[in-house]
Enzyme design. Structure first.
Site, short mmCIF file in Angstrom:
data_model
loop_
_atom_site.label_atom_id
_atom_site.label_comp_id
_atom_site.label_asym_id
_atom_site.label_seq_id
_atom_site.Cartn_x
_atom_site.Cartn_y
_atom_site.Cartn_z
N ASN A 19 0.87 -1.08 0.00
CA ASN A 19 0.04 -0.06 -0.08
C ASN A 19 0.73 1.22 0.10
O ASN A 19 2.05 1.25 0.34
CB ASN A 19 -0.83 -0.17 1.29
CG ASN A 19 -1.96 -1.16 1.01
OD1 ASN A 19 -2.63 -1.43 0.20
ND2 ASN A 19 -2.11 -1.90 2.17
N CYS A 20 0.28 2.25 -0.30
CA CYS A 20 0.81 3.71 -0.51
C CYS A 20 1.76 4.00 1.03
O CYS A 20 1.16 3.76 1.90
CB CYS A 20 -0.27 4.66 -0.74
SG CYS A 20 0.41 6.37 -0.80
N PRO A 21 2.65 4.39 0.83
CA PRO A 21 3.44 4.65 -0.36
C PRO A 21 4.62 3.56 -0.83
O PRO A 21 5.34 4.25 -1.62
CB PRO A 21 4.43 5.87 0.24
CG PRO A 21 4.64 5.40 1.60
CD PRO A 21 3.48 4.55 2.39
N ASP A 46 -2.65 -1.78 -5.09
CA ASP A 46 -3.28 -0.43 -4.44
C ASP A 46 -3.84 0.50 -5.29
O ASP A 46 -3.27 0.84 -6.30
CB ASP A 46 -1.89 0.16 -3.69
CG ASP A 46 -2.38 1.15 -2.89
OD1 ASP A 46 -3.73 1.58 -2.92
OD2 ASP A 46 -1.57 1.86 -2.35
#
Length: 83
Positions: A19-21, A46
């Site tokens: 997931n981000c980042p 994501d």
């Protein structure tokens, strides 16, 4: 842009499950290691990569050659800028 690219790639980044980042952080490292003009395929799950990866390419002057979404998987083909 929603197209599959059937060209051989110089590298693949599998960011599935991240997931981000994290996907963009990993992308930055993979692009750095790629030869100028090289083609990188990115596989991600994501949804934020739909926004982040195109912006990454514009900001750092790499070419987003193609992208495709299928069943919650996002594919990107990025050509590293020359020089």
């Amino acid at each position: 842009m929603s197209e599959m690219i059937n060209t051989p790639v110089d590298g693949t980044l599998d960011a599935t499950g991240l997931n981000c980042p994290e996907p963009v952080m990993m992308l930055h490292q993979h692009i750095r290691d790629l030869v100028p003009g090289g083609l990188l395929k990115v596989i991600a799950t994501d949804p934020s990569t739909r926004r982040d990866i195109p912006k990454f390419c514009v900001f750092l002057d790499h070419e987003l050659v193609g992208q495709h979404e299928e069943a919650g998987t996002y594919l990107y083909w990025i050509r590293k800028k020359s020089g």
